[in-house]
Structure formats: C-alpha cells, structure tokens
Write a protein that holds these residues in place. Structure first.
Motif, PDB file in Angstrom:
ATOM      1  N   VAL A 194      -3.887 -15.575 -13.520  1.00 60.66           N
ATOM      2  CA  VAL A 194      -4.812 -14.575 -12.976  1.00 60.66           C
ATOM      3  C   VAL A 194      -5.028 -14.725 -11.466  1.00 60.66           C
ATOM      4  N   PRO A 195      -5.296 -15.953 -10.921  1.00 64.14           N
ATOM      5  CA  PRO A 195      -5.449 -16.049  -9.460  1.00 64.14           C
ATOM      6  C   PRO A 195      -4.214 -15.588  -8.704  1.00 64.14           C
ATOM      7  N   PHE A 196      -3.028 -15.960  -9.221  1.00 62.54           N
ATOM      8  CA  PHE A 196      -1.802 -15.515  -8.563  1.00 62.54           C
ATOM      9  C   PHE A 196      -1.636 -13.999  -8.691  1.00 62.54           C
ATOM     10  N   LEU A 197      -2.104 -13.452  -9.824  1.00 56.36           N
ATOM     11  CA  LEU A 197      -2.050 -12.006  -9.997  1.00 56.36           C
ATOM     12  C   LEU A 197      -2.938 -11.299  -8.981  1.00 56.36           C
ATOM     13  N   VAL A 198      -4.152 -11.829  -8.786  1.00 58.91           N
ATOM     14  CA  VAL A 198      -5.067 -11.233  -7.806  1.00 58.91           C
ATOM     15  C   VAL A 198      -4.487 -11.350  -6.399  1.00 58.91           C
ATOM     16  N   LEU A 199      -3.919 -12.527  -6.077  1.00 61.33           N
ATOM     17  CA  LEU A 199      -3.300 -12.708  -4.760  1.00 61.33           C
ATOM     18  C   LEU A 199      -2.131 -11.750  -4.569  1.00 61.33           C
ATOM     19  N   GLY A 200      -1.319 -11.620  -5.614  1.00 63.18           N
ATOM     20  CA  GLY A 200      -0.196 -10.686  -5.521  1.00 63.18           C
ATOM     21  C   GLY A 200      -0.654  -9.247  -5.359  1.00 63.18           C
ATOM     22  N   LEU A 201      -1.724  -8.883  -6.074  1.00 62.07           N
ATOM     23  CA  LEU A 201      -2.257  -7.533  -5.929  1.00 62.07           C
ATOM     24  C   LEU A 201      -2.771  -7.296  -4.513  1.00 62.07           C
ATOM     25  N   GLY A 202      -3.458  -8.338  -3.950  1.00 60.69           N
ATOM     26  CA  GLY A 202      -3.948  -8.196  -2.573  1.00 60.69           C
ATOM     27  C   GLY A 202      -2.818  -7.993  -1.582  1.00 60.69           C
ATOM     28  N   LEU A 203      -1.743  -8.783  -1.734  1.00 58.03           N
ATOM     29  CA  LEU A 203      -0.598  -8.637  -0.828  1.00 58.03           C
ATOM     30  C   LEU A 203       0.086  -7.295  -1.031  1.00 58.03           C
ATOM     31  N   LEU A 204       0.189  -6.866  -2.278  1.00 54.86           N
ATOM     32  CA  LEU A 204       0.823  -5.574  -2.551  1.00 54.86           C
ATOM     33  C   LEU A 204       0.006  -4.430  -1.963  1.00 54.86           C
ATOM     34  N   ILE A 205      -1.321  -4.488  -2.148  1.00 57.79           N
ATOM     35  CA  ILE A 205      -2.178  -3.439  -1.585  1.00 57.79           C
ATOM     36  C   ILE A 205      -2.099  -3.440  -0.068  1.00 57.79           C
ATOM     37  N   ARG A 206      -2.070  -4.647   0.513  1.00 59.54           N
ATOM     38  CA  ARG A 206      -1.950  -4.733   1.978  1.00 59.54           C
ATOM     39  C   ARG A 206      -0.641  -4.128   2.455  1.00 59.54           C
ATOM     40  N   ARG A 207       0.435  -4.391   1.727  1.00 56.16           N
ATOM     41  CA  ARG A 207       1.732  -3.821   2.108  1.00 56.16           C
ATOM     42  C   ARG A 207       1.733  -2.301   1.957  1.00 56.16           C
ATOM     43  N   LEU A 208       1.131  -1.828   0.861  1.00 54.61           N
ATOM     44  CA  LEU A 208       1.109  -0.373   0.643  1.00 54.61           C
ATOM     45  C   LEU A 208       0.236   0.343   1.666  1.00 54.61           C
ATOM     46  N   PHE A 209      -0.753  -0.368   2.231  1.00 52.53           N
ATOM     47  CA  PHE A 209      -1.649   0.248   3.204  1.00 52.53           C
ATOM     48  C   PHE A 209      -1.146   0.108   4.637  1.00 52.53           C
ATOM     49  N   ARG A 210       0.040  -0.427   4.833  1.00 53.19           N
ATOM     50  CA  ARG A 210       0.568  -0.558   6.191  1.00 53.19           C
ATOM     51  C   ARG A 210       0.703   0.795   6.895  1.00 53.19           C
ATOM     52  N   PRO A 211       1.183   1.845   6.224  1.00 57.60           N
ATOM     53  CA  PRO A 211       1.217   3.145   6.915  1.00 57.60           C
ATOM     54  C   PRO A 211      -0.176   3.625   7.331  1.00 57.60           C
ATOM     55  N   VAL A 212      -1.194   3.338   6.506  1.00 59.39           N
ATOM     56  CA  VAL A 212      -2.558   3.741   6.861  1.00 59.39           C
ATOM     57  C   VAL A 212      -3.051   2.940   8.065  1.00 59.39           C
ATOM     58  N   ASP A 213      -2.745   1.630   8.081  1.00 55.13           N
ATOM     59  CA  ASP A 213      -3.132   0.804   9.230  1.00 55.13           C
ATOM     60  C   ASP A 213      -2.420   1.276  10.500  1.00 55.13           C
ATOM     61  N   ALA A 214      -1.133   1.605  10.368  1.00 53.41           N
ATOM     62  CA  ALA A 214      -0.398   2.107  11.525  1.00 53.41           C
ATOM     63  C   ALA A 214      -0.986   3.429  12.013  1.00 53.41           C
ATOM     64  N   LEU A 215      -1.423   4.261  11.073  1.00 57.32           N
ATOM     65  CA  LEU A 215      -2.062   5.523  11.452  1.00 57.32           C
ATOM     66  C   LEU A 215      -3.367   5.256  12.196  1.00 57.32           C
TER      67      LEU A 215
END
Length: 501
Positions: free
Chosen positions: A193-214
């Motif tokens: 579960v902790p690794f799952l949460v960490l992976g979800l955080g990294l995945l969400i951060r990666r998916l939000f890169r276009p929003v951050d760039a915007l």
C-alpha cells in the motif's frame, strides 16, 4: 457544537482547489476501503473453506471410530488450555437398555431421545456429562451447532445401532484459523500500500506536467501578451477551457486594436484644429490691448487650449506606444537621456523657482536596451509630473543607481504627496485624484504611459512616500542590457535579464 473537520476531509473541501491532492487522497481512501473489503471477503472465504475441510475431517474421523469396538469415551475440557484446529472433543456412549430411566444428561438435551431395545452386551447407563454437550439419539448423521460451557461448538453426530458417536470442535478455533489465513493473504497488499500510494503520487505528478507547464507559461506572460496558448500537449479535459481563453484573448486584442485606432484617429483629427486655435489665440494676444489679454476669462481660455493640446499629445504618445512592436534595441545611456530631459524641463522648473538636482551613484555606465524615444517618454512624464505638483520654491531630487544587473531611476519631490490607498489609481488612464489642483494642466495619462512603457521594457514602477522631501517618490527599475559582440549589422545585440523574485 460542530465537530472539527478532519484534515483529509478539509483538503477535499471546496476551499482547497488542488485537484492533485484530491486525486491522491481519494485514491488512497479508495485503496483503504478496498483493503477492508478484501479483508472481509478473504475472511469469509477462508472461514467457508475452513468449515468445509474441518467438517470433512470430523466426519471421516467419526466413520473411522464407527469401525472400532470402542463403546464408551468421554471427552475432557480444560478451560485454560488454548485449543487449535487440530483439537476435537470425542464422545461415545451406548444407548440405555429398555425400561431404564433416561440419564439426566439426555433429559437436559433440547430433544428427548426415544428408548430402544438393546442387546445384553450393551452398557446400561452412560457416564456423566458435566458439560451437557451430548445430544439425544438421532435418526440420521448430521452436523449441529450447540452452546455449552465449552463455548459454541460444531458437532457431528453419527448414530449407530448400539451407540452414538459425537465429535465436536470449538467454532472460535475455526474463526481464528480463518482470520489467520485472511491476514496472511492481506499481508502482501498491506506491505504494498505505501508503495502504491507513492506510485500514484508520482503518476499523478507526471500526468499533471502539462498543467504545470501551462501554469508556468501563463505566469511568465507579460500583461500585454495576447498570443494564443499552445494546446497541443494539454489533456482533453482542460483543452476546451484553454480554447475559450484563446478566443477571449483574440476578442480582447481586437478590442484593443480598435481602441488604439480610435485614440490615434481622434488625436490626429484633433491635433490640427487645436493647433490652429492655439495660433489664433497667440495672434489675438498680440493684437488685443493688454487689459483684454490679461483678463481672467482670456487666461482660462488659454489654459484650456493648453490642456487640450497636452491631452492630444498624450493620446498620440499612448497610441504610438501601444502599436510599437517589441524588438531588440541598441544600447542607450540612461544618464545622457536624463540630462536631455532635464534640459527640456529646466525652463518649467525655473518658472516655479524649483530646485532640480540630479545625482548619479553608479560608477559604471548605465546602458539599457531600450528605444531612446520610449525612454525619454518615461523620464519626461515622471519629471514633468513632479514639476507640476511641486509648489513654488520647492525641490525635486533625481537619483540614478545600479545593482545586480538592474538600474534604478528615482524621483522625489516636496509636493503634497499621495495617500498610499491612491497609489493604484496613479497608473489608471484618464484618472485624476480629487485632491489635485484642477488648474494644473494634465490629462491623467502621464503615469499610465510610463507604466505601459516600463512594462514593455521588463521593468517595474513603484510609488512611496519621499523620506527626505516629504512628497511623492517614484521609482523605476529597469534591467541593464548585456550586449554581445558586434555583429554584421555593426550594432551590439542586447540580451535582457528578467527581474528576480
């Protein structure tokens, strides 16, 4: 009294608009709920499997004992002993002979056992049953649950012709075994579960890169940049909103162009008749007697024409400045431009007996990558504004300095000053403060022109109270130009530095 909100729920409240946090907390909460559901499902499945396996073992054990010659067996219960899934209670007793009284243990059972004819080889009386777990004689083999001093038991009863075999087991033993099996199945999931949460955080951060760039792209745009935002790499969920922004930018740009064109056309059309009126007024001033030209109404007419002429010039400057494209500029010496503006306004300062001084605190040349005409417009409007609102016999101080690739142009006067609450109004177009003397010629455009020009040059315009002279302090911060080697055109190529946070 309302209960305090939990931190996790507070982050999901409308006041917190971080979609990234909402996604991470929601997915984490979903994982926890899923863990609970999986745990309960695993427990139920393990319990059913355990019941089936142990029931089968007990049943096989009973039929095995039925093939033996054991006629009587009493199980013993130890209250302080911890039983597990390998422990069972085995009770075997023979049926009573016909005519004998049914033992108390059977009388206390929930179902009364009928008496049967037995052979002379059978025992006539069963042993004692202190825990009252023996069931009456049954017609068919079956499982049954009973409550006794030994706890809740799962009992398999195998009635034979001469005796009855009963094997029982505590149900809490089975439940405990099912819990252990469920926990063993959930241990890998809990560890992950902790690794799952960490992976979800990294995945969400990666998916939000276009929003951050915007966000970075929008934050770095200048106030007048109305070019469309690139939507090629944006998610489909926010692309329609950005398309609407681009359409809004296009409409604003079109409206600004129409406004600029109107101001330019109006200023151009008004310039010629106002100039002609001003010339006619000067001719009248020379031809009419002095008592007429010195009349108060004549002075007001002359002052009104001056105000109109000044307004037209400011409108033309504003229109020209807005339409001027941003392009690399050759190096311009700020100190030389300040001297030029002071020479132009020295006559106005002498008419009011104003002391106008300049101090250059920079040892290095103050080279700016700016259009000389635009720079002169900034300096002229600030100094001219200070002269207008400084009383007769006052003082104006001009200071130049530089630090960390920035040059600072500061003008302070001994005028009445401006309230801090009114600083924001100073750069608004066609706005004059109520406390301003309306006899002073002005259009309300001077500092607005300065603000737009400073913004185009990548600088800032600030207002404060003058510490030494007590009036208004105007501070302009502009980036120093660093110039590359001389190119083929024979001019230095400027490189502008952005202002640090």
């Amino acid at each position: 009294m309302p209960l305090p909100a939990l931190p996790a729920l507070a982050l999901l409240s409308p006041q917190h608009r971080s979609l990234r946090q909402k996604l991470l907390i929601s997915l984490t909460a979903f994982s926890v709920v899923l863990l609970v559901l999986l745990g309960y499902s695993a427990y139920r499945i393990a319990l059913e499997e355990t019941q089936e396996i142990l029931d089968k073992q007990i049943k096989e054990m009973a039929y095995f004992l039925a093939e033996t010659s054991i006629e009587h067996l009493d199980s013993a219960f130890r209250p302080n002993h911890r039983y597990d899934e390998t422990d069972v209670f085995i009770d075997i007793w023979t049926y009573p002979i016909a005519g004998n009284t049914i033992p108390p243990s059977i009388q206390t059972a929930s179902i009364q056992a009928p008496t049967t004819q037995a052979s002379s080889s059978q025992k006539s009386v069963p042993k004692e049953d202190p825990d009252h777990i023996r069931l009456p004689r049954l017609a068919q083999p079956r499982f049954q649950r009973i409550h006794s001093s030994r706890g809740e038991l799962k009992v398999f009863v195998l009635p034979l012709t001469d005796r009855q075999i009963q094997i029982s087991q505590q149900l809490k033993v089975r439940r405990h075994l099912a819990q252990e099996l469920a926990l063993n199945m959930l241990v890998p999931y809990v560890v992950l579960v902790p690794f799952l949460v960490l992976g979800l955080g990294l995945l969400i951060r990666r998916l939000f890169r276009p929003v951050d760039a915007l966000q970075v792209a929008i934050a770095s745009r200048s106030h007048g940049d109305l070019t469309p935002i690139d939507t090629r790499h944006l998610p489909l969920e926010i692309k329609p909103a950005i398309d609407e922004f681009n359409q809004l930018f296009a409409r604003i740009e079109q409206a600004q162009q129409q406004q600029q064109q109107f101001i330019a056309d109006a200023a151009h059309e008004l310039r010629s008749p106002i100039t002609a009126l001003n010339l006619q007024l000067k001719v009248l001033q020379k031809t009419l007697p002095p008592e007429v030209t010195q009349d108060r109404n004549f002075s007001r007419l002359q002052q009104g024409l001056q105000r109109m002429q000044h307004l037209v010039l400011q409108m033309m400057t504003l229109a020209h400045q807005a339409a001027q494209p941003v392009s690399p500029q050759p190096p311009t010496d700020l100190a030389a431009q300040v001297h030029f503006v002071i020479e132009q306004l020295m006559l106005s300062a002498r008419k009011k007996n104003i002391e106008l001084g300049m101090e250059n605190n920079s040892a290095d040349p103050l080279q700016l990558a700016a259009d000389p005409a635009q720079l002169q417009s900034i300096l002229f409007n600030i100094v001219d504004n200070a002269i207008k609102y400084t009383p007769i016999g006052g003082e104006i101080a001009i200071r130049l300095s530089s630090a960390a690739q920035w040059v600072y142009f500061v003008v302070e006067d001994s005028g009445p000053g401006v309230a801090v609450a009114d600083y924001a109004k100073l750069t608004e177009r066609f706005v004059r403060l109520p406390q301003v003397n309306q006899d002073i010629v002005g259009s309300g455009l001077g500092l607005a022109i300065v603000h737009d020009a400073v913004q185009q040059l990548g600088g800032t315009l600030e207002f404060d109270q003058a510490d030494h002279l007590g009036g208004l302090l105007v501070k302009v911060s502009l980036p120093l130009g660093t110039f590359d080697a001389i190119g083929d055109s024979g001019q230095a190529s400027p490189v502008l530095h952005t202002r640090p946070d």
